[in-house]
Scaffold this motif. Structure first.
Motif, mmCIF file in Angstrom:
data_model
loop_
_atom_site.group_PDB
_atom_site.id
_atom_site.type_symbol
_atom_site.label_atom_id
_atom_site.label_comp_id
_atom_site.label_asym_id
_atom_site.label_seq_id
_atom_site.Cartn_x
_atom_site.Cartn_y
_atom_site.Cartn_z
ATOM 1 N N VAL A 164 0.828 -1.029 0.071
ATOM 2 C CA VAL A 164 0.094 0.049 -0.052
ATOM 3 C C VAL A 164 1.052 1.084 0.091
ATOM 4 C CG1 VAL A 164 -1.629 1.250 1.236
ATOM 5 C CG2 VAL A 164 -1.575 -1.304 1.203
ATOM 6 N N ASN A 165 0.748 1.742 -1.193
ATOM 7 C CA ASN A 165 1.258 3.313 -1.131
ATOM 8 C C ASN A 165 0.367 4.361 -0.344
ATOM 9 O OD1 ASN A 165 3.397 2.214 -2.649
ATOM 10 N ND2 ASN A 165 2.668 3.165 -4.448
ATOM 11 N N LEU A 166 0.831 4.825 0.808
ATOM 12 C CA LEU A 166 -0.246 5.671 1.723
ATOM 13 C C LEU A 166 0.426 7.169 2.045
ATOM 14 C CD1 LEU A 166 -3.036 5.693 2.966
ATOM 15 C CD2 LEU A 166 -2.136 4.533 4.556
ATOM 16 N N HIS A 167 0.115 8.130 1.429
ATOM 17 C CA HIS A 167 0.654 9.422 1.695
ATOM 18 C C HIS A 167 -0.322 10.311 2.348
ATOM 19 C CE1 HIS A 167 4.063 8.419 -0.428
ATOM 20 N NE2 HIS A 167 3.749 7.885 -1.520
ATOM 21 N N GLU A 176 5.053 2.739 0.183
ATOM 22 C CA GLU A 176 5.553 4.266 0.205
ATOM 23 C C GLU A 176 4.634 4.999 1.127
ATOM 24 O OE1 GLU A 176 4.910 6.493 -3.646
ATOM 25 O OE2 GLU A 176 6.006 4.884 -4.646
ATOM 26 N N VAL A 177 5.492 5.799 1.890
ATOM 27 C CA VAL A 177 5.042 6.882 2.781
ATOM 28 C C VAL A 177 6.194 7.839 2.971
ATOM 29 C CG1 VAL A 177 5.868 5.697 4.828
ATOM 30 C CG2 VAL A 177 3.897 7.181 5.198
ATOM 31 N N GLY A 178 5.569 9.334 3.009
ATOM 32 C CA GLY A 178 6.526 10.240 3.101
ATOM 33 C C GLY A 178 6.020 11.621 3.027
ATOM 34 N N TRP A 179 6.779 12.623 2.773
ATOM 35 C CA TRP A 179 6.122 14.135 2.754
ATOM 36 C C TRP A 179 7.299 14.980 1.808
ATOM 37 C CZ3 TRP A 179 1.725 15.411 5.511
ATOM 38 C CH2 TRP A 179 1.376 17.028 5.370
ATOM 39 N N PRO A 180 6.627 15.517 0.817
ATOM 40 C CA PRO A 180 7.474 16.444 -0.078
ATOM 41 C C PRO A 180 7.770 17.431 0.629
ATOM 42 C CG PRO A 180 4.907 16.611 -0.566
ATOM 43 C CD PRO A 180 5.161 15.636 0.448
ATOM 44 N N THR A 181 8.935 18.271 0.350
ATOM 45 C CA THR A 181 9.594 19.508 0.735
ATOM 46 C C THR A 181 9.312 20.794 -0.437
ATOM 47 O OG1 THR A 181 11.814 18.810 -0.062
ATOM 48 C CG2 THR A 181 11.086 18.158 2.010
ATOM 49 N N PHE A 182 8.946 20.439 -1.471
ATOM 50 C CA PHE A 182 8.849 21.787 -2.327
ATOM 51 C C PHE A 182 8.065 21.451 -3.368
ATOM 52 C CE2 PHE A 182 10.933 23.647 -6.284
ATOM 53 C CZ PHE A 182 10.881 24.982 -5.710
ATOM 54 N N PRO A 183 7.604 22.545 -4.191
ATOM 55 C CA PRO A 183 7.532 24.081 -3.530
ATOM 56 C C PRO A 183 6.219 24.110 -2.792
ATOM 57 C CG PRO A 183 6.572 23.768 -5.951
ATOM 58 C CD PRO A 183 6.779 22.405 -5.403
ATOM 59 N N ALA A 184 6.089 24.886 -1.893
ATOM 60 C CA ALA A 184 5.064 25.268 -0.782
ATOM 61 C C ALA A 184 3.612 25.429 -1.628
ATOM 62 C CB ALA A 184 5.495 26.467 -0.004
ATOM 63 N N THR A 185 3.800 26.147 -2.888
ATOM 64 C CA THR A 185 2.543 26.428 -3.626
ATOM 65 C C THR A 185 1.976 25.210 -3.985
ATOM 66 O OG1 THR A 185 4.191 26.871 -5.663
ATOM 67 C CG2 THR A 185 3.547 28.807 -4.352
ATOM 68 N N ASP A 186 2.774 23.964 -4.194
ATOM 69 C CA ASP A 186 2.044 22.888 -4.942
ATOM 70 C C ASP A 186 1.438 22.004 -3.757
ATOM 71 O OD1 ASP A 186 1.295 21.238 -7.163
ATOM 72 O OD2 ASP A 186 2.853 20.176 -6.899
ATOM 73 N N ASN A 187 0.571 22.830 -2.838
ATOM 74 C CA ASN A 187 0.106 22.243 -1.641
ATOM 75 C C ASN A 187 -1.275 21.407 -2.178
ATOM 76 O OD1 ASN A 187 -1.065 24.990 -2.003
ATOM 77 N ND2 ASN A 187 -2.371 24.304 -0.608
ATOM 78 N N THR A 188 -1.639 20.299 -1.135
ATOM 79 C CA THR A 188 -3.066 19.674 -1.306
ATOM 80 C C THR A 188 -3.886 20.127 -0.028
ATOM 81 O OG1 THR A 188 -1.959 18.017 -2.365
ATOM 82 C CG2 THR A 188 -3.998 17.466 -1.356
#
Length: 425
Positions: free
Chosen positions: A300-303, A344-356
């Motif tokens: 399971v890819n769970l983000h 998969e599990v993690g958190w992106p760091t760039f760019p702040a404008t590409d938020n969910t």
């Protein structure tokens, strides 16, 4: 993309998804990450190429005319230029900062001094303008497993080498005992196993066999997998993931994926290794019967990032969603329950404008997720593969810059965050 009969639509006549979530309600409590990722991807594709139509449902792409082909070729050219620009920007900015640091200079904004011990101490200005402590954080073996794609291991031209993989794995082994690969092209599996055995690295491998819309890809990758096993043996292999997000990306219909899993499993057993689990990795919507009736694990890819919750709430969201939604679906009507591996599990760091929504890419938010989730996961002995080892800005495509910045490390192999002391088993 291709469509298939079991495709899960975001909006259709049914008002709820497979877990009973109301699709029209607020994101925080009623939208699955599967839905969020699909909606965001469609929006990005529309913005980038206008090749899909969306009127409350997903529709098959119309047959391309000559004019549309010309447009798509133009967009491909723009994409290549954009990727080149991102890479140039990334490396150019870092080199400039390093030159400034070596001469004791300051950045052009005049706010943060580099290398001269300003009020915040020595700092490093990242390409996105974020200032982080210029500290050589020590690597610690605190991750159960790590997702890894070697630098420059991308068809059609493979720039990775045995030496580059050696260097990367010598660093990666300081963070974990397990590594998950995604494919076998560019000698990725061959170089990885060779490094582990020749350098005597304490690493076990989850093999990846990539599947896309071209049937020849599976054939080529599976043949390479068994060729590498014939050469190096099976001692380092702890699992085989046949495809990654095949159903989510609509690369192949379910029956084709199941046939590929069965084919690989049969040969693994024939060669005397029935204990090695064979499965696929996908988002939560696919991890239910019939898929989970035909694999040894549920990959399971769970983000939490795609849930739309703030970083401070991401760990709590992860455990609630895993226990209340994902786990029951995996073994629904399954006569033989199977274990879940978070592939998969993690958190992106760039760019702040590409938020969910309230999920915002940033290094501080990655630090929050690491601080609130990692030790808990280790204590609960959850099998997981953190996504991913270092940034991959070549993955950036129009409308989705976040794709290239999920790394625990920057592309120049600088650890982004301080790791806790809860060693993984």
């Amino acid at each position: 993309m291709t469509t298939h009969s079991d495709r899960h639509h975001l909006h259709n006549e049914d008002e709820t998804d497979d877990y009973g979530y109301d699709r029209d309600a607020a994101y925080a409590t009623n939208m699955t990450p599967q839905q969020r990722r699909r909606e965001d991807r469609l929006r990005q594709e529309q913005a980038a190429a206008g090749a899909l139509s969306y009127n409350g449902s997903y529709e098959k792409k119309p047959k391309k005319s000559g004019k549309k082909k010309a447009i798509l070729w133009s967009l491909l050219g723009l994409l290549l230029v954009a990727v080149a620009a991102v890479l140039g920007w990334y490396f150019g900015s870092y080199k400039k900062n390093q030159d400034n640091k070596s001469t004791g200079g300051s950045n052009s904004g005049g706010g943060t001094t580099i290398g001269t011990g300003g009020p915040q101490g020595d700092t490093l200005i990242l390409p996105n303008g974020t200032a982080i402590p210029n500290v050589n954080y020590p690597m610690k073996r605190v991750f159960y497993g790590m997702a890894y794609v070697p630098l420059n291991a991308q068809l059609p031209i493979c720039y990775n080498t045995q030496q580059s993989v050696d260097d990367e794995l010598k660093l990666l082994v300081q963070s974990t005992k397990r590594v998950r690969l995604y494919g076998t092209d560019c000698n990725v599996l061959r170089y990885t196993i060779d490094s582990i055995q020749r350098l005597k690295l304490d690493l076990q491998v989850v093999v990846g066999i990539w599947i896309d819309a071209n049937n020849a890809t599976f054939t080529r990758q599976s043949e390479e997998f068994f060729s590498v096993m014939d050469t190096y043996g099976w001692s380092n292999i702890i699992g085989v993931s046949v495809g990654n997000e095949v159903i989510f990306d609509d690369y192949q219909p379910m029956d084709v994926l199941l046939a590929h899993i069965a084919e690989v499993k049969a040969k693994v057993v024939q060669l005397g290794h029935p204990e090695i689990p064979v499965f696929t990795s996908d988002l939560e919507s696919a991890n239910k019967p019939p898929l989970t009736n035909h694999e040894d694990k549920a990959g399971v890819n769970l983000h939490p990032f795609f849930s739309g919750v703030p970083a401070e709430e991401s760990a709590a969201w992860f455990w609630k969603y895993l226990n209340q939604s994902v786990a029951p679906a995996v073994n629904k009507n399954n006569t033989k329950p199977i274990d879940i591996w978070i592939t998969e599990v993690g958190w992106p760091t760039f760019p702040a404008t590409d938020n969910t929504n309230s999920s915002i890419p940033s290094i501080p938010n990655l630090q929050i997720f690491i601080d609130t989730w990692l030790c808990d996961a280790n204590q609960k002995q959850l099998p997981y593969y953190f996504f991913e080892f270092f940034d991959a800005p070549w993955k950036v495509w129009p409308g989705s810059p976040v794709e290239g910045f999920w790394g625990l490390l920057t592309i120049d192999k600088r650890l982004k965050v301080k790791l806790p002391d809860c060693l993984a088993s």
